[in-house]
Design a protein around this motif. Structure first.
Motif: not given
Length: 375
Positions: A241-243, A272-274, A279-281
């Motif tokens: 989802x983040x990506x 991403x942080x959670x 990488x996504x962050x």
């Protein structure tokens, strides 16, 4: 220390098709001012999932996946040796030793071929592809992927076909073959829809969004990414989802929709942080820096860059630290603060030299020289 090609953001890791997969195909990573469309989108084409986080398998996991009882004691001995080599290869890959991973995989392939285990060969080709990605050996990556795809078709392993096709599509996209990439990912989506593989549908739609963005059709990319999010949320795939949110943010940024850009990247960064998806962050931060600086919110852009540099140092990731210095340099240059920009360019050049990345060093030196000539 030599910098290795990482997809991909961008590390270019490939999906492990042997178990349920959480990442994305060429999902990937993400200069300033009114940035050109190609500048906005280029980094996205350097990662297999990007986004694609490596999925490590323990020795026990691999043994469970591959073990089949054999009557021959010699066969059992060969299997045990091959399973051990594949397990060692996974550990070597996780530790960053791509050369050793390849050696272990090639020997394991010989043994699996002798005992006729196609599924095990498919798993081994998948790991080989990931190792070749680390080395930037794209020809070998494609060869390994296509061999794995042939095995998946022979064994009618539809999930493996879906994810290998997406990885091939990612590779083709990275090589600039957008039309071929789109056709390959459509094939994956067709299979996913046929077997009702929700995870595969989300991944394929997300990658088709990347293809559309690469072709400059940002409205289509946005629609595809929005549909992909529906499937990714159904499976609880937070990293995927983040990506996809990052992909969507890229499309909004390229189309000049800064309000939605900031909201989308912000959601990606929080997810991403959670999930400690660094990488996504980092990619979301990069997108936010570009969006805020494009509309003159320099204070917020600098706050984000400070977070980026801190995270890079915590991870002891010199390539990402170098990128942080370069981003600082570009932002100060954009503001006309050439003295501070020069300082950050020089710090980035030193890191590029430390990483023995002569190409990056040359590009940074060229940017610095051109900036000084404009003063």
């Amino acid at each position: 220390m030599k910098q290795r090609l990482v997809f991909p953001r961008q590390k270019l890791d490939l999906i492990c098709v042997s178990k349920p997969v959480r990442c994305s195909g060429q999902e990937s990573c993400s200069n300033w001012r009114a940035i050109s469309h190609s500048q906005v989108l280029l980094p996205c084409f350097l990662l297999f999932t990007f986004l694609l986080s490596p999925i490590a398998a323990s020795a026990a996991d691999i043994t469970q996946q591959l073990h089949r009882p054999l009557n021959s004691s010699v066969g059992r001995q060969l299997r045990d040796e091959a399973d051990s080599l594949l397990s060692i290869g996974e550990q070597q890959y996780a530790s960053g030793y791509a050369d050793k991973t390849i050696a272990s995989c090639l020997r394991a392939l010989e043994l699996y071929h002798l005992i006729g285990d196609l599924k095990a060969q498919g798993l081994t080709y998948n790991l080989l592809a990931k190792a070749y990605v680390q080395l930037g050996s794209l020809k070998e990556v494609e060869d390994s992927l296509r061999r794995g795809l042939a095995i998946a078709r022979d064994t009618q392993d539809f999930q493996a076909q879906i994810f290998v096709l997406n990885n091939i599509g990612t590779l083709l996209l990275q090589q600039g073959e957008s039309a071929a990439a789109g056709k390959t990912v459509v094939d994956a989506l067709t299979i996913a829809q046929g077997v009702k593989n929700i995870e595969g549908e989300g991944l394929s739609l997300s990658n088709l969004g990347l293809v559309a963005a690469r072709l400059g059709d940002y409205n289509k990319a946005i629609k595809l990414d929005e549909n992909a999010l529906i499937f990714r949320r159904q499976t609880g795939d937070a990293i995927g989802e983040a990506n996809t949110l990052n992909n969507l943010g890229d499309a909004y940024l390229a189309s000049g929709n800064y309000q939605d850009t900031i909201g989308t990247y912000g959601a990606a960064m929080q997810i991403a942080k959670t999930n400690r998806d660094r990488t996504n962050e980092l990619r979301a931060i990069d997108g936010l820096v570009k969006a805020h600086s494009a509309i003159g919110r320099y204070e917020r852009a600098f706050d984000l860059l400070e977070q980026r540099l801190t995270l890079s140092k915590e991870l002891q990731n010199l390539p990402e630290e170098l990128k942080s210095f370069e981003s600082y340099a570009q932002l100060y240059e954009q503001q006309g603060n050439y003295l501070t920009a020069r300082n950050f360019y020089e710090r980035a050049i030193i890191l590029a030299r430390t990483l023995e990345d002569s190409k990056q060093e040359g590009q940074l030196q060229d940017h610095l020289t051109k900036m000084l000539q404009r003063r």
